[in-house]
Design an enzyme around this catalytic site. Structure first.
Site, PDB file in Angstrom:
ATOM      1  CG  HIS A 168      88.211 -18.751   1.533  1.00  0.00           C
ATOM      2  ND1 HIS A 168      88.027 -17.483   1.047  1.00  0.00           N
ATOM      3  CD2 HIS A 168      89.301 -19.245   0.892  1.00  0.00           C
ATOM      4  CE1 HIS A 168      88.973 -17.210   0.156  1.00  0.00           C
ATOM      5  NE2 HIS A 168      89.760 -18.267   0.045  1.00  0.00           N
ATOM      6  CE  LYS A 219      96.875 -27.441  -0.941  1.00  0.00           C
ATOM      7  NZ  LYS A 219      97.327 -28.079  -2.200  1.00  0.00           N
TER       8      LYS A 219
END
Length: 914
Positions: A127, A573
């Site tokens: 990532h 999120k």
């Protein structure tokens, strides 16, 4: 790391930092950078040359030196504590965990039995949160090793001066090395970085972990011989996503997956070959001095006959040393050529090993033969570690997961339906009932949609070509080296059954006694708050499906285990930190129960990121905060981006972090298995808090003008323009927050010192709860330390609040062009910041500085230099945005490089990105 700071540690750290800054100043001075050298931080002087962008580079290196000094200081203090007070004094490690279990009255035999069940798998991903180039990382690793080397008191004054000169040479190299990525790295370059840890760091760590468990076992006073603890206890595994994670990553093709599997395999066999060669050199035992047990003699004869000429060649060496002979035969059986690479002349099935388990069996026989001959230490110290390496790394180094998004799978199915000539091909728009009817009908048949050479469309070809590579791998190497087929954004049962259908198309399903089975497990990934809330219903349906039952039976036998991945990043999120962590807790409880009702053990795969907003936090607190019954001795979790370097760049720190995982998992599992499961009476209160927090968070991020504020008040556009990872910043290129990946979302708020995703909404929830139910609020406050789950959540929020800086937040907000919009949204954020701080202090019963002194000390050490970097970034941002809007590409690119350097330096100072 627990939040504790020893005065002695602080003093040592300060001395070390001053020495390192002096070294850097000497290097800079010698390179004609005298003004920079004079303004280096952490010595009472701060950088002030705002017109000199070389200050940014100097501060980046200074922060990295500070990080190294802190890491080394922590390692040395842990060693000192253990030397003076014993292994049980270090929180979360084997000494403390075994002592606590003994104090709880758990029998020694029970602990030993439970250790056999412990499996921890660390999955390394690429990532894009590692902002430093691989070259810079290698230089930093060498520098750290030199700093540790300088700690050794055995050196003479002359030798110390030589080490110091090596440190200065490495600092000069770092100064002259560009830190930022000019181009995006290739997927295989990212894999090479992962392989470095798997090949060069973790094998060194295994013996350390083994010895620490044995010594802790003895220190706690257990009566059985610690030397007899089998080396496979507990089991450690590694996985990776690099080369297999295709979710929104078009560059991960079937060819990349094939090459990734090959690179992992070659590295693993090379590692095993290296250790066997070393072991052969050590085991120079003569048959004249030590009797040769019959099983060993039989093994030598059988293998030599199987290998033919290669066997005879192995026997001709060391004719009077049978243990060397048998190891030479093992080396000859490795599926590589003399250069350590695969070749057409050396393949499994031609006398060579196909599975690592075959080599493990031979090593077990060698170990037993030495034990039978009375050479106990040789068996323990020379053979057992090699056997352990083969058990952990096999011929694959790490298992490769294949991940793809459910929407991508839907498009693949639609293309196959079109290729098959079906009339209605709008599969993705069908109701769930209709989708299931279609899938169940198709799964009852072995007929594929398209011919083997058909090209139905991009999505279908991408999935099927990948699966065919997996089929080829299984045919030659078996399932070793392959993980699971992970479905991102799993929302319904059909999202999982689709994978079985696509697997059938590629030959990844085979006929079983009662119907088709899939050769690899299908794993749901639940990511959003809504999906987590319904996850237990989807999981139950999946576990009850005949195809799943047959597949689990074929893969697991009579003890079926279903892996389930849960996402920390997107749930945060989606709903903010409190709603995210509590939804994850509730989902694990419900899914574990669904598994129990279906007779299946659920193994949770925690998709944790590197920041608190994405699931990070102290390992011990994380493990203790998991729901009862959700661990069962089996833990899988991701390690991402810069966290890999922070935790595992050197063997001692890697051993510490892996021991935290192994010991913590064992401790939680044993404790939960021997305590009756009961619900905490505060859980309904947490449900209310999570929902209120989520509403407050959603009202901000979905409010009018918020996206404009976010894009102008943070460097999100710079981060989207960076080249720190091969994967795009957005899943499909859309402009919404939903399409934005969690990493750049968190990264941008971190750079602007809002850290908003780690605390927003919590203050509103606690304040309303206090107003509506003061008694229940005080109950929560009374349990904030004792209830591990609550402690983990509120401690993480407190840490996030500590990293926020209102002064810096306001300066970034000044970049928002619309004054009314700026003041309206910043006021909401700032008020919530004050509210959250106030409510946390009520919860903890005192100032946050007193409750979490370490994090505040770490930040205070950096704040002056960070302030310089933030202001330089704020100065550059509008200039870059202007040139970019005017399509003045040359000026924009030049400013972008300067901005990316500030991003790197701030990330180094905060020790976090996304």
């Amino acid at each position: 790391m627990e939040d504790r700071t020893l005065p002695e540690e602080t003093a040592k750290l300060q001395r070390d930092v001053v020495v390192l800054m002096d070294f850097l100043a000497e290097v800079l001075d010698g390179l004609g950078e005298g003004s920079l050298a004079a303004s280096l931080p952490f010595k009472g002087r701060e950088a002030t040359a705002t017109d000199n962008d070389r200050v940014v580079h100097a501060l980046s290196i200074a922060f990295q030196l500070l990080n190294m000094a802190e890491e080394n200081s922590a390692v040395q203090m842990r060693r000192k504590v253990e030397s003076h007070a014993g292994l049980a004094e270090e929180p979360g490690l084997w000494g403390q965990i075994l002592s606590q279990l003994r104090e709880q009255g758990v029998a020694e035999e029970t602990i030993h039995h439970e250790l056999e069940k412990v499996v921890v798998e660390v999955v390394l991903t690429a990532h894009p949160t590692e902002v430093r180039r691989t070259s810079a990382l290698y230089h930093l690793r060498e520098l750290y090793q030199l700093i540790v080397k300088l700690e050794n008191p055995v050196w003479t004054p002359m030798e110390r001066r030589e080490i110091q000169e090596e440190i200065k040479a490495m600092l000069e190299l770092l100064w002259q090395t560009g830190e930022i990525f000019i181009e995006k790295p290739h997927v295989l370059s990212e894999l090479a970085g992962i392989i470095y840890y798997l090949r060069s760091i973790f094998p060194q760590v295994l013996p350390i972990l083994e010895k620490r468990l044995r010594h802790a076992w003895q220190d706690v006073g257990f009566t059985c011989n610690a030397q007899e603890i089998p080396p496979r206890l507990p089991r450690l595994r590694f996985g990776t996503w690099v080369g297999g994670d295709r979710d929104g990553h078009p560059l991960v093709t079937a060819a990349i997956t094939r090459q990734a599997l090959r690179e992992l395999r070659n590295s693993a066999v090379s590692l095993v070959n290296e250790q066997l060669v070393t072991m052969a050199a050590r085991l120079s035992l003569s048959r004249r001095l030590l009797p040769v047990p019959a099983p060993l003699a039989e093994l030598i004869a059988d293998v030599a006959a199987t290998l033919g000429d290669r066997g005879e060649e192995a026997l001709r060496r060391n004719p009077l040393e049978p243990w060397r002979q048998v190891i030479n035969l093992m080396i000859a059986r490795l599926p590589v050529d003399s250069a350590g690479k695969e070749s057409d002349s050396v393949q499994p099935g031609q006398g060579c090993y196909q599975l690592a388990a075959e080599l493990c069996n031979d090593l077990r026989l060698v170990q037993d033969s030495l034990t039978a001959a009375g050479a106990l230490r040789l068996a323990r110290d020379y053979v057992a570690p090699v056997r352990r390496t083969v058990e952990v790394f096999g011929f694959h180094l790490a298992s490769l997961d294949i991940r793809q998004n459910s929407a991508f799978h839907d498009l693949a199915v639609e293309q196959l339906m079109t290729a098959a000539g079906l009339q209605d091909t709008g599969f993705s728009g069908w109701s769930e009932v209709r989708r299931l009817e279609f899938l169940n009908r198709e799964l009852a048949s072995s007929r594929p949609f398209a011919r083997h050479d058909a090209r139905p469309g991009h999505e279908a070809e991408s999935v099927i070509d990948c699966y065919r590579e997996l089929v080829d791998h299984i045919r030659v190497w078996g399932r070793d080296g392959l993980g699971s087929l992970i479905v991102s954004m799993t929302r319904a049962l059909s999202d999982l059954l689709v994978v079985y259908l696509l697997a059938r198309e590629a030959g990844l399903t085979v006929a079983g006694s009662n119907g088709h089975v899939c050769l690899l497990p299908v794993v749901p990934l639940f990511e959003t708050i809504e999906d987590l809330q319904g996850s237990h219903l989807v999981l139950r349906q999946f576990l009850e499906h005949p195809m799943t039952r047959r597949t689990l039976s074929a893969l697991c036998g009579d003890a079926p285990v279903q892996q389930v991945m849960i996402g920390y990043s997107d749930s945060n999120k989606d709903g903010g930190i409190l709603a995210s962590l509590w939804s994850l807790y509730r989902a694990q409880e419900a899914m574990a129960e669904a598994g129990r009702q279906c007779g299946v053990e659920v193994r949770f795969f925690h998709g944790r990121g590197g920041t608190i907003s994405r699931g990070a936090g102290p390992t011990s607190r994380f493990l203790r905060g998991l729901p009862q019954g959700s661990v069962v001795g089996n833990l899988r979790l991701t390690e991402q981006g810069e966290v890999i370097a922070q935790k595992y760049a050197n063997p001692m720190n890697a051993a510490y972090n892996l021991e935290l995982l192994l010991a913590g998992t064992a401790g939680v599992s044993v404790t939960q298995n021997h305590c009756p499961k009961k619900a905490n009476p505060l859980e309904p209160a947490m449900d209310r808090l999570a929902e209120t927090s989520r509403r407050a968070y959603e009202s901000l991020v979905t409010g009018d003008g918020f996206i404009t504020f976010f894009r102008q008040a943070t460097p999100i556009d710079v981060i989207e323009s960076s080249r720190i990872g091969s994967r795009p910043a957005r899943r499909s290129g859309g402009a919404s927050i939903a399409d934005l990946r969690a990493i750049p979302w968190v990264f941008s708020w971190s750079q602007a010192r809002y850290s908003l995703s780690g605390w927003f909404g919590v203050g509103s929830a606690l304040e309303r709860f206090l107003r509506e139910d003061e008694r229940a609020f005080h109950e929560i406050a009374a349990n904030a330390a004792s209830w591990a789950t609550l402690n983990y959540i509120v401690s993480n929020v407190a840490t996030s609040i500590a990293t926020a800086n209102p002064e810096v937040m306001r300066e970034y907000a000044s970049l928002v062009e619309d004054g009314e919009l700026r003041e309206r949204i910043f006021t909401v954020i700032y008020d919530e910041y004050l509210r959250t701080t106030r409510m946390l202090e009520l919860l903890f019963g005192g100032p946050l500085l007193e409750q979490h002194p370490r994090i505040h000390a770490v930040l205070a050490r950096r704040e002056e230099s960070l302030l310089f970097l933030h202001r330089r970034q704020i100065e550059l941002l509008p200039l870059w945005r202007h040139h970019r809007a005017a399509q003045e590409h040359g000026q924009a690119e030049e400013l972008l490089i300067l901005l990316l350097e500030t991003v790197n330096a701030i990330a180094a100072g905060l020790r976090t990105t996304g």
